[in-house]
Design a protein around this motif. Sequence first.
Motif, mmCIF file in Angstrom:
data_model
loop_
_atom_site.group_PDB
_atom_site.id
_atom_site.type_symbol
_atom_site.label_atom_id
_atom_site.label_comp_id
_atom_site.label_asym_id
_atom_site.label_seq_id
_atom_site.Cartn_x
_atom_site.Cartn_y
_atom_site.Cartn_z
ATOM 1 N N UNK A 257 8.883 14.505 -6.683
ATOM 2 C CA UNK A 257 8.309 13.306 -7.314
ATOM 3 C C UNK A 257 9.349 12.189 -7.383
ATOM 4 N N UNK A 258 10.577 12.559 -7.770
ATOM 5 C CA UNK A 258 11.644 11.562 -7.853
ATOM 6 C C UNK A 258 11.895 10.892 -6.503
ATOM 7 N N UNK A 259 11.913 11.713 -5.458
ATOM 8 C CA UNK A 259 12.161 11.162 -4.125
ATOM 9 C C UNK A 259 11.067 10.176 -3.730
ATOM 10 N N UNK A 260 9.839 10.537 -4.033
ATOM 11 C CA UNK A 260 8.721 9.646 -3.712
ATOM 12 C C UNK A 260 8.844 8.325 -4.476
ATOM 13 N N UNK A 261 9.217 8.437 -5.744
ATOM 14 C CA UNK A 261 9.374 7.221 -6.556
ATOM 15 C C UNK A 261 10.511 6.356 -6.008
ATOM 16 N N UNK A 262 11.590 7.024 -5.552
ATOM 17 C CA UNK A 262 12.702 6.271 -4.950
ATOM 18 C C UNK A 262 12.253 5.563 -3.675
ATOM 19 N N UNK A 263 11.440 6.254 -2.878
ATOM 20 C CA UNK A 263 10.898 5.608 -1.679
ATOM 21 C C UNK A 263 10.097 4.368 -2.047
ATOM 22 N N UNK A 264 9.319 4.505 -3.102
ATOM 23 C CA UNK A 264 8.494 3.376 -3.543
ATOM 24 C C UNK A 264 9.377 2.194 -3.921
ATOM 25 N N UNK A 265 10.444 2.483 -4.652
ATOM 26 C CA UNK A 265 11.351 1.419 -5.084
ATOM 27 C C UNK A 265 12.045 0.789 -3.873
ATOM 28 N N UNK A 266 12.403 1.633 -2.908
ATOM 29 C CA UNK A 266 13.053 1.118 -1.699
ATOM 30 C C UNK A 266 12.145 0.116 -0.972
ATOM 31 N N UNK A 267 10.864 0.434 -0.923
ATOM 32 C CA UNK A 267 9.910 -0.497 -0.290
ATOM 33 C C UNK A 267 9.901 -1.826 -1.035
ATOM 34 N N UNK B 13 0.835 -1.202 0.000
ATOM 35 C CA UNK B 13 0.000 0.000 0.000
ATOM 36 C C UNK B 13 0.869 1.251 0.000
ATOM 37 N N UNK B 14 1.924 1.227 0.802
ATOM 38 C CA UNK B 14 2.821 2.383 0.845
ATOM 39 C C UNK B 14 3.558 2.592 -0.471
ATOM 40 N N UNK B 15 3.953 1.482 -1.094
ATOM 41 C CA UNK B 15 4.534 1.588 -2.436
ATOM 42 C C UNK B 15 3.555 2.341 -3.347
ATOM 43 N N UNK B 16 2.286 1.911 -3.345
ATOM 44 C CA UNK B 16 1.270 2.520 -4.208
ATOM 45 C C UNK B 16 1.023 3.978 -3.859
ATOM 46 N N UNK B 17 1.040 4.253 -2.572
ATOM 47 C CA UNK B 17 0.816 5.619 -2.111
ATOM 48 C C UNK B 17 1.900 6.556 -2.646
ATOM 49 N N UNK B 18 3.158 6.138 -2.492
ATOM 50 C CA UNK B 18 4.259 6.977 -2.989
ATOM 51 C C UNK B 18 4.189 7.132 -4.504
ATOM 52 N N UNK B 19 3.954 6.033 -5.199
ATOM 53 C CA UNK B 19 3.847 6.096 -6.655
ATOM 54 C C UNK B 19 2.685 7.017 -7.050
ATOM 55 N N UNK B 20 1.574 6.897 -6.340
ATOM 56 C CA UNK B 20 0.378 7.684 -6.675
ATOM 57 C C UNK B 20 0.608 9.175 -6.537
ATOM 58 N N UNK B 21 1.255 9.571 -5.436
ATOM 59 C CA UNK B 21 1.503 10.999 -5.237
ATOM 60 C C UNK B 21 2.511 11.497 -6.274
ATOM 61 N N UNK B 22 3.557 10.696 -6.498
ATOM 62 C CA UNK B 22 4.563 11.059 -7.503
ATOM 63 C C UNK B 22 3.920 11.202 -8.880
ATOM 64 N N UNK B 23 3.049 10.260 -9.200
ATOM 65 C CA UNK B 23 2.330 10.256 -10.474
ATOM 66 C C UNK B 23 1.547 11.560 -10.653
ATOM 67 N N UNK B 24 0.907 12.008 -9.577
ATOM 68 C CA UNK B 24 0.084 13.217 -9.668
ATOM 69 C C UNK B 24 0.955 14.464 -9.791
ATOM 70 N N UNK B 25 2.087 14.477 -9.088
ATOM 71 C CA UNK B 25 2.983 15.633 -9.208
ATOM 72 C C UNK B 25 3.503 15.729 -10.645
#
Lengths: 338, 338
Positions: free
Chosen positions: B301-311, B209-221
């Motif tokens: 956005x990049x940072x959020x995507x990196x967080x998603x990948x880290x998860x 869920x957290x992966x999706x959350x980070x991707x989702x916010x990054x996607x919107x930015x």
Amino acid sequence: MSAFTILEEYRSKYESLVNWFMYSELAVGAPEDLYRAAFHLIKAGGKRFRPMIVLSTARMLGGEQAETRALPLASAVEILHNFTLIHDDIMDNDDFRRGVPTTHKIWGVSFAILAGDLDYALAYKSLLMSKKYGLQQERILRAVEILTEATIKVSQGQAYDMRFEKEQSVDYNDYLEMIYLKTGALIEASAKLGAVAAVDEPSLIEKLGNYGKFVGIAFQIRDDILGIYGDPSKTGKPVYSDLKRSKKTLLLLYAYQHADGRDKEILEKILNRQRLGEEEYGEAADIIKRTGAYEYAQSLANKLAENAVRILNDITAVDEKAKEALRELAEFSVKREK
Amino acid sequence: MSAFTILEEYRSKYESLVNWFMYSELAVGAPEDLYRAAFHLIKAGGKRFRPMIVLSTARMLGGEQAETRALPLASAVEILHNFTLIHDDIMDNDDFRRGVPTTHKIWGVSFAILAGDLDYALAYKSLLMSKKYGLQQERILRAVEILTEATIKVSQGQAYDMRFEKEQSVDYNDYLEMIYLKTGALIEASAKLGAVAAVDEPSLIEKLGNYGKFVGIAFQIRDDILGIYGDPSKTGKPVYSDLKRSKKTLLLLYAYQHADGRDKEILEKILNRQRLGEEEYGEAADIIKRTGAYEYAQSLANKLAENAVRILNDITAVDEKAKEALRELAEFSVKREK
């Protein structure tokens, strides 16, 4: 309402219960104005007819414990019903309901669409809360299926209703199918949901569904009668409201088929969505009555209510008083003045 | 898209699968025109981004069997997303999407509201069909909970978005919370639903869920960036579309805070919903870039995507290729041009 003493006792008890549940568990959230809009019509009133069916059915088949388990389901149906009212009011461009301005009149169309959407989601949230109230997972899932099936039907019914508005003539059977979908299906679902809170047998749940279906269609036919002949001080709707909106109700369809000469011409004007003078609407109401449409519609509603009662009589109740409440409710749905 | 070869392979496979499921199982019903309206935007295109997440997550955690079980969940999310698009287009009074007229432009507002409502119900119907695909009852119920929770958040997010339109200034955190609710929550739900089709552990489902959350916010930015700087021939949106609609995106909010003098005045005009000339919008886009807003937004956005990948990296996968697809998807969401 003196003929409906048990019904009124139950209705009043269940109204308090369901209001308490909805207001404490579901009506509070952010942003505040969205939740206010979503609960505006619910708080303005309403008969709580559907929760009454859910809870009485549960009690009839499973006593007090089933009644408790059914509370989130009763709340779900009322909130779902309210979602359809908010969106219907936008589609019909209605300004007032339950004595208050409609949701879109206060908050605008966009916000009202959204408030309806939120209600829809909260209806499911309410269903899911039945877990906390002791409903088994398998039954909750069955409840989700029932609510979903009903909601699809309500959308279909509303689409047919909108299509009929544009058609010159509508077949009786098509009309009855439409009111089943638009109104009957959710009342059918209410009875099924109550049953699901009490029992597992699919055939018994279906039987209760049929009770609800008959009551629902009868309820809507009575609504059509009140839409022309109802007392505005009781119904809360303007006088001759359905005629003014050119609503193709069973009465108007029947009357148009059975009238001739000048009478038919006046009804045709209404069917063609022409605006008439106030006294012409009164005249049209008289014409419709003269064709026997009132009696036809009322006797059809009565027969449906009798069918509903016959189904009940065939079912063994755990709680006889709750069964009596449902019997009274079937009668009430075709005798009510509001 | 050459950098996203696995993503594109999966996306294309899943697009076919989900389209087949939606069109054969859910898109057919009566009245026909209602179903046509309900599936108009779905059939017009779309990235199938959310189904891609559902199915890849399921496959990553549970292999092919979980992927199969997840198909009705993937379809549910896409249909639910489409419901929000139909209603959003009405609220935003948008005329075009995916290269075709919006639903209300073709069928009118009332029918489009209804088509959206039907989609909502069909999303639940789709979820419930996972029973036939072998998903256990307990997991289906968990899926219903996830979809319901997300839908409530989407409504809340849309309400905040509408409120922000009227406010002069909006706090960054409030803005980020809004896009989480409006866009992130359903993408979060997509990843959770995929996980639910594969595993039972709540903590693992939460991680996805957290992966999706980070991707989702990054996607919107990234969407906000494309709303100003996107190539209309790729995005399908008019040039400077978000500026013309005075959308309070992260970029505009940041730029307004960091601009001064005449630059600030121009941005203020946009914030105040004044209509500008075409070249003034170009000027505003330049001003926004000069303040560093583009870099600020992109790097967030990049940072959020990196967080998603880290998860993702922390999770043991049954299918490594599916995990790679999700890694690429996180990257794609912040690099995409459309």
